[in-house]
Design an enzyme around this catalytic site. Structure first.
Site, short mmCIF file in Angstrom:
data_model
loop_
_atom_site.label_atom_id
_atom_site.label_comp_id
_atom_site.label_asym_id
_atom_site.label_seq_id
_atom_site.Cartn_x
_atom_site.Cartn_y
_atom_site.Cartn_z
N PRO A 2 0.83 -1.23 0.00
CA PRO A 2 0.00 0.00 0.00
C PRO A 2 0.86 1.27 0.00
O PRO A 2 1.51 1.57 0.98
CB PRO A 2 -0.81 -0.10 1.29
CG PRO A 2 -0.69 -1.52 1.74
CD PRO A 2 0.65 -1.97 1.23
N GLU A 3 0.88 1.95 -1.16
CA GLU A 3 1.54 3.24 -1.22
C GLU A 3 0.47 4.26 -1.57
O GLU A 3 -0.72 3.93 -1.57
CB GLU A 3 2.68 3.20 -2.24
CG GLU A 3 3.60 2.00 -1.97
CD GLU A 3 5.01 2.18 -2.43
OE1 GLU A 3 5.41 3.31 -2.72
OE2 GLU A 3 5.72 1.17 -2.50
N LYS A 51 -0.85 8.41 2.79
CA LYS A 51 -1.23 7.02 2.99
C LYS A 51 -2.34 6.87 4.02
O LYS A 51 -2.62 5.78 4.50
CB LYS A 51 0.02 6.21 3.36
CG LYS A 51 1.04 6.19 2.22
CD LYS A 51 2.03 5.08 2.37
CE LYS A 51 3.36 5.61 2.87
NZ LYS A 51 4.36 4.54 3.02
N ASN A 173 8.09 2.19 -0.26
CA ASN A 173 9.39 1.62 -0.62
C ASN A 173 9.51 1.28 -2.11
O ASN A 173 10.57 1.44 -2.70
CB ASN A 173 9.64 0.37 0.23
CG ASN A 173 11.10 0.20 0.55
OD1 ASN A 173 11.88 1.16 0.45
ND2 ASN A 173 11.51 -0.99 0.90
N ARG A 254 14.24 0.37 6.53
CA ARG A 254 13.70 -0.42 5.41
C ARG A 254 14.82 -0.99 4.57
O ARG A 254 15.98 -0.60 4.70
CB ARG A 254 12.81 0.48 4.55
CG ARG A 254 11.70 1.17 5.30
CD ARG A 254 10.65 0.20 5.78
NE ARG A 254 9.89 -0.38 4.68
CZ ARG A 254 8.84 0.19 4.09
NH1 ARG A 254 8.44 1.38 4.49
NH2 ARG A 254 8.22 -0.41 3.10
#
Ligand SMILES: [Zn+2]
Length: 277
Positions: A2-3, A51, A173, A254
Site C-alpha cells: 500500500p503506497e 497514505k 518503498n 527499510r
C-alpha cells in the site's frame, strides 16, 4: 504494497460504495471503538491524504452536538478495505483480520488489519494528518514545497527522505526504489548532493499518478507479472538496463534495492557484491 496510489484507489472504492448512503449497521472489532455504533450515520465522502484514509461522515442530528466526523484508518504494510455487494461472500482476507464492517443498503465495506483506526471530529483531522508534507496525489499537490522540505535536510539520504511522509506524502518503498533507479541516483546519496531534486520529485509524482485507478503497480510500463519493476523485489536478478545483479541492503528502517552500475555513488561498504562468490 500500500503506497499513495493504493490508498487513493481504496478511497475511491469506498466513495463509490458508500458516499451518500445512510449506514444500516456497523461493527467495530477494535477495543477503542468497540461500543461505537454508526447506524443511521450518513457517509459524506471518502478521501485519502498521503497514505491515510479519511471516511467523512455526518452524525444524525439528534445523536451528537458535532455533525461532521471522520473515520481515520491507515493501511501500513498489510491493511485493506474491500467493498462487497450485499449477500456477497467476504473472501478477500481471513475473518479474524476484520477490524470494522460498515453496512449500507447497496454495499458492505469491510476493513482488514487496519491501523490507527479512530473516529474524530472532521474539524480535528489535522491532528492526524497535519504533519504530512504535500500529497503527491492530492488536489493541492505542491512540488515546490516538497522540494523545499527535502532540501532542508541536506545530510539525510535520499532513500530515507523520500519515505519520510513529512517531506512528501505517498511514496512507499516500491516507488522510492524505482524513482532512484530511473534517476540514476544511489539511495545513499545525501540530499545535498542529489543533482536535480525537483526532477526526482516530479518523477515520483508521475509514477504514482500513472498507477491511479488500477491495482497492479508498474513503473516499467508492463503489467505482466514479474516485469512491473526495474529493481524493487529483484535482488540478484540482472538489471533490465545493464545486466548487473540488483542488490538489496538495509537503509534506515527499510530495505532498498538498487543497481550499483546504473546508480553510482555512495554504497554501503559492508555490502558484498552478490555476483562474486
Ligand atoms: Zn543497471
Amino acid at each position: 504494497m500500500p503506497e499513495g496510489d493504493t490508498v487513493w484507489n481504496t478511497a475511491r472504492v469506498l466513495h463509490r460504495a458508500l458516499a451518500g448512503a445512510a449506514l444500516t449497521g456497523s461493527d467495530f472489532r477494535v477495543p477503542q471503538l468497540a461500543t461505537t455504533d454508526l447506524t443511521g450515520w450518513t457517509v459524506r465522502e471518502s478521501a485519502s491524504r498521503g497514505k491515510h484514509l479519511l471516511l467523512r461522515l455526518a452524525a444524525p442530528e439528534e445523536r451528537s452536538d458535532v455533525r461532521h466526523w471522520t473515520l481515520h484508518s491507515h493501511l501500513r504494510m498489510d491493511g485493506a478495505w474491500r467493498a462487497y455487494a450485499p449477500g456477497e461472500r467476504w473472501g478477500a482476507r481471513p475473518a479474524h483480520l476484520i477490524r470494522v464492517v460498515l453496512r449500507a443498503p447497496s454495499a458492505v465495506a469491510v476493513g482488514y488489519h487496519l491501523h490507527e483506526l479512530a473516529l474524530l471530529p472532521t474539524a480535528e483531522e489535522e491532528s492526524l494528518v497535519g504533519h504530512l508534507g504535500p500529497d503527491l496525489l492530492g488536489p493541492d499537490w505542491d512540488a515546490a514545497e516538497a522540494v523545499r522540505r527535502l532540501a532542508a535536510h541536506p545530510e539525510a539520504t535520499i532513500g530515507e527522505a523520500l519515505l519520510d511522509q513529512r517531506n512528501l506524502a505517498g511514496v512507499g518503498n516500491l516507488y522510492k526504489c524505482e524513482v532512484l533507479f530511473l534517476r540514476g541516483v544511489s539511495p545513499w546519496t545525501p540530499l545535498g548532493a542529489v543533482p536535480d531534486l525537483a526532477g526526482t520529485v516530479a518523477l515520483a509524482q508521475r509514477l504514482l499518478a500513472a498507477n491511479r485507478g488500477r491495482w497492479t503497480q508498474s513503473t516499467t510500463g508492463s503489467l505482466h507479472r514479474g516485469r512491473t519493476s526495474y529493481v524493487y523485489g529483484r535482488r540478484a536478478q540482472p538489471c533490465r538496463r545493464c545486466g548487473t545483479a540488483i542488490r538489496k541492503e538495509e537503509l534506515g528502517e527499510r530495505v532498498t534495492y538498487w543497481c550499483p552500475r546504473c546508480q553510482p555513488g555512495p554504497d554501503p561498504a559492508q555490502s558484498p557484491d552478490p555476483t562474486q562468490p
